[in-house]
Design an enzyme around this catalytic site. Sequence first.
Site, PDB file in Angstrom:
ATOM      1  N   HIS A 185       0.903  -1.052  -0.110  1.00  0.00           N
ATOM      2  CA  HIS A 185      -0.034  -0.055   0.034  1.00  0.00           C
ATOM      3  C   HIS A 185       0.987   1.183  -0.076  1.00  0.00           C
ATOM      4  O   HIS A 185       2.089   1.167   0.515  1.00  0.00           O
ATOM      5  CB  HIS A 185      -0.452  -0.189   1.309  1.00  0.00           C
ATOM      6  CG  HIS A 185      -2.166   1.062   1.358  1.00  0.00           C
ATOM      7  ND1 HIS A 185      -1.788   2.304   1.911  1.00  0.00           N
ATOM      8  CD2 HIS A 185      -3.172   0.543   1.165  1.00  0.00           C
ATOM      9  CE1 HIS A 185      -2.856   2.634   1.900  1.00  0.00           C
ATOM     10  NE2 HIS A 185      -3.904   1.864   1.664  1.00  0.00           N
ATOM     11  N   ASP A 220       2.312  -4.912   8.233  1.00  0.00           N
ATOM     12  CA  ASP A 220       1.130  -4.334   8.175  1.00  0.00           C
ATOM     13  C   ASP A 220      -0.179  -5.039   8.111  1.00  0.00           C
ATOM     14  O   ASP A 220      -0.433  -6.027   7.126  1.00  0.00           O
ATOM     15  CB  ASP A 220       1.256  -3.406   6.733  1.00  0.00           C
ATOM     16  CG  ASP A 220      -0.174  -2.703   6.420  1.00  0.00           C
ATOM     17  OD1 ASP A 220      -1.135  -2.881   7.254  1.00  0.00           O
ATOM     18  OD2 ASP A 220      -0.309  -1.850   5.492  1.00  0.00           O
ATOM     19  N   GLN A 256      -5.157  -5.356   6.702  1.00  0.00           N
ATOM     20  CA  GLN A 256      -6.066  -6.409   5.845  1.00  0.00           C
ATOM     21  C   GLN A 256      -6.144  -7.780   6.482  1.00  0.00           C
ATOM     22  O   GLN A 256      -7.031  -8.468   5.931  1.00  0.00           O
ATOM     23  CB  GLN A 256      -5.545  -6.603   4.381  1.00  0.00           C
ATOM     24  CG  GLN A 256      -5.576  -5.207   3.299  1.00  0.00           C
ATOM     25  CD  GLN A 256      -7.069  -4.939   3.392  1.00  0.00           C
ATOM     26  OE1 GLN A 256      -8.145  -5.716   3.388  1.00  0.00           O
ATOM     27  NE2 GLN A 256      -7.411  -3.518   3.226  1.00  0.00           N
ATOM     28  N   LYS A 272     -11.021  -1.057   9.748  1.00  0.00           N
ATOM     29  CA  LYS A 272     -11.034  -2.215   9.021  1.00  0.00           C
ATOM     30  C   LYS A 272     -11.722  -3.581   9.613  1.00  0.00           C
ATOM     31  O   LYS A 272     -11.974  -4.536   9.231  1.00  0.00           O
ATOM     32  CB  LYS A 272      -9.755  -2.608   8.464  1.00  0.00           C
ATOM     33  CG  LYS A 272      -8.837  -1.807   7.742  1.00  0.00           C
ATOM     34  CD  LYS A 272      -9.176  -1.658   6.213  1.00  0.00           C
ATOM     35  CE  LYS A 272      -8.662  -0.147   5.516  1.00  0.00           C
ATOM     36  NZ  LYS A 272      -7.241  -0.408   4.937  1.00  0.00           N
ATOM     37  N   CYS A 330      -4.352   2.457  -3.860  1.00  0.00           N
ATOM     38  CA  CYS A 330      -3.299   2.961  -3.480  1.00  0.00           C
ATOM     39  C   CYS A 330      -2.286   2.059  -3.349  1.00  0.00           C
ATOM     40  O   CYS A 330      -1.185   1.762  -2.563  1.00  0.00           O
ATOM     41  CB  CYS A 330      -3.528   3.016  -1.648  1.00  0.00           C
ATOM     42  SG  CYS A 330      -4.621   4.259  -1.167  1.00  0.00           S
TER      43      CYS A 330
HETATM   44  C1  LIG Z   1      -6.263   0.534   4.748  1.00  0.00           C
HETATM   45  C2  LIG Z   1      -4.929   0.116   4.881  1.00  0.00           C
HETATM   46  C3  LIG Z   1      -3.815   0.884   5.282  1.00  0.00           C
HETATM   47  C4  LIG Z   1      -4.059   2.545   5.604  1.00  0.00           C
HETATM   48  O1  LIG Z   1      -4.964   2.443   6.746  1.00  0.00           O
HETATM   49  P1  LIG Z   1      -5.334   3.821   7.637  1.00  0.00           P
HETATM   50  O2  LIG Z   1      -6.367   3.544   8.525  1.00  0.00           O
HETATM   51  O3  LIG Z   1      -5.792   4.747   6.358  1.00  0.00           O
HETATM   52  O4  LIG Z   1      -4.044   4.353   8.102  1.00  0.00           O
HETATM   53  C5  LIG Z   1      -2.619   0.729   5.116  1.00  0.00           C
HETATM   54  N1  LIG Z   1      -2.170  -0.733   4.434  1.00  0.00           N
HETATM   55  C6  LIG Z   1      -3.035  -1.506   4.506  1.00  0.00           C
HETATM   56  C7  LIG Z   1      -2.740  -3.014   3.699  1.00  0.00           C
HETATM   57  C8  LIG Z   1      -4.552  -1.317   4.401  1.00  0.00           C
HETATM   58  O5  LIG Z   1      -5.361  -1.932   3.798  1.00  0.00           O
END
Ligand SMILES: *Cc1c(COP(=O)(O)O)cnc(C)c1O
Length: 414
Positions: free
Chosen positions: A129, A206, A209, A232, A372
């Site tokens: 991302h 990260d 997801q 999320k 993104c």
């Molecule tokens: C949504 C997302 C982000 C960003 O999350 P924010 O809440 O906008 O900071 C970063 N990495 C992944 C894989 C995402 O799906």
Amino acid sequence: MNDTVKPIDFNVENIRQDFPILQREVNGKPLVYLDNAATSQTPKQVIDVIVDYYSNYNANIHRGVHTLSQEATDLYEQARIKIQNHFNIEKSYEVILTSGTTHGINLVASGFASLLKKGDEIIVSALEHHSNIVPWQMLCERTGATLRVVPMDVNGQLLLEDYDQLLSEKTKLVFVNHISNALGTINPIKLMIEKAHAVGAAVLVDGAQSCPHLKPDLQALDVDFYVTSAHKICGPTGVGMLYGKEAWLTKLPPYQGGGEMIDQVSFEKTTYAGLPHKFEAGTPNICGGIAFGAALDYMNIVGFDAIATYEHSLLEYATKALSQIEGLKIYGPKDLEAKTSVVSFNIEGIHPYDIGTILDKMGIAVRTGHHCAQPIMDFFKIPGTVRASFAFYNTMEEIDALVSGVKKAKMMLS
Ligand SMILES: *Cc1c(COP(=O)(O)O)cnc(C)c1O
């Protein structure tokens, strides 16, 4: 704590009753919400907690001697413990409450600026991302470190032999997402963490997801840092968590200066508060943190095993039905066991944006564009995709609506 929560029998019609927004109409049609990878919807159990907080507990935390402040502090700190338990984190002060994934990544990147020097290397994956690419480019500019990228194959899966080649004693940090938001690929993070540790590098995962679909055990993964966003996972926007191993959080300097993060302040010298407050400058999103805890409670009551099984059946059903549309190409792993409930696709000769616009007229919310993750789109030489991402509250009938909507859009546009 969460281990004592008994999952309910999974029944999607009952679950949908928990989500007020799913009852609304869009453009005169029942809402079909298939943009869950961008943000999830909020159940009334979490909305109630937000209303209750502002109705009964609103106060600033960690400072007042008065009752409201103490009650708000207790609720906020209880949320931290819920997060700790959910992710199987050893110590509650290894949970830093942030404004979300992006904040957590920037906090770590900025902290590493003082630890890196020219010649050091940072490895990121080709599936990242933007929020997971730009902070590392900025860090490299500041420190003279070099950014390396683990490439992927045509199925959107990382090439681990190339990862092995990139790793060396120069590698100081590895950044990878647990699950790709653009394609749904589940990355082999346990193996990637082991390999990074073998050369002495730290790993930040990260988890934005992964957390909606599975329950990561952070001690078992032995990960150094893990970040996610509450929105999320059925929680509110603007709040999230950073997990860091105590040794790392101690080593990193504070990210922002302000209230909460100090021990003693004078104009000659300020000493910092201990963990977690060292990284929590200023008044946090108190209500958001408490609601984040409530969202985790809710997800655990639904049960992650039931969520995973049901979402997989949605994925299989959607993949099969969409694949039958002529000219439709799905991006990402062919092996459905290697991905979560995301279908990213294009129809030959039609711009994804046009499909998304027509679907919206039918009340169907999907994401169109580069998600993104422009480097992934460049790899496939496409401007973007249409992405339908399913949650445990979606139904087979909604997938039928998507499929007939896509067919109609194709007819109108070709
Ligand atoms: C949504 C997302 C982000 C960003 O999350 P924010 O809440 O906008 O900071 C970063 N990495 C992944 C894989 C995402 O799906």
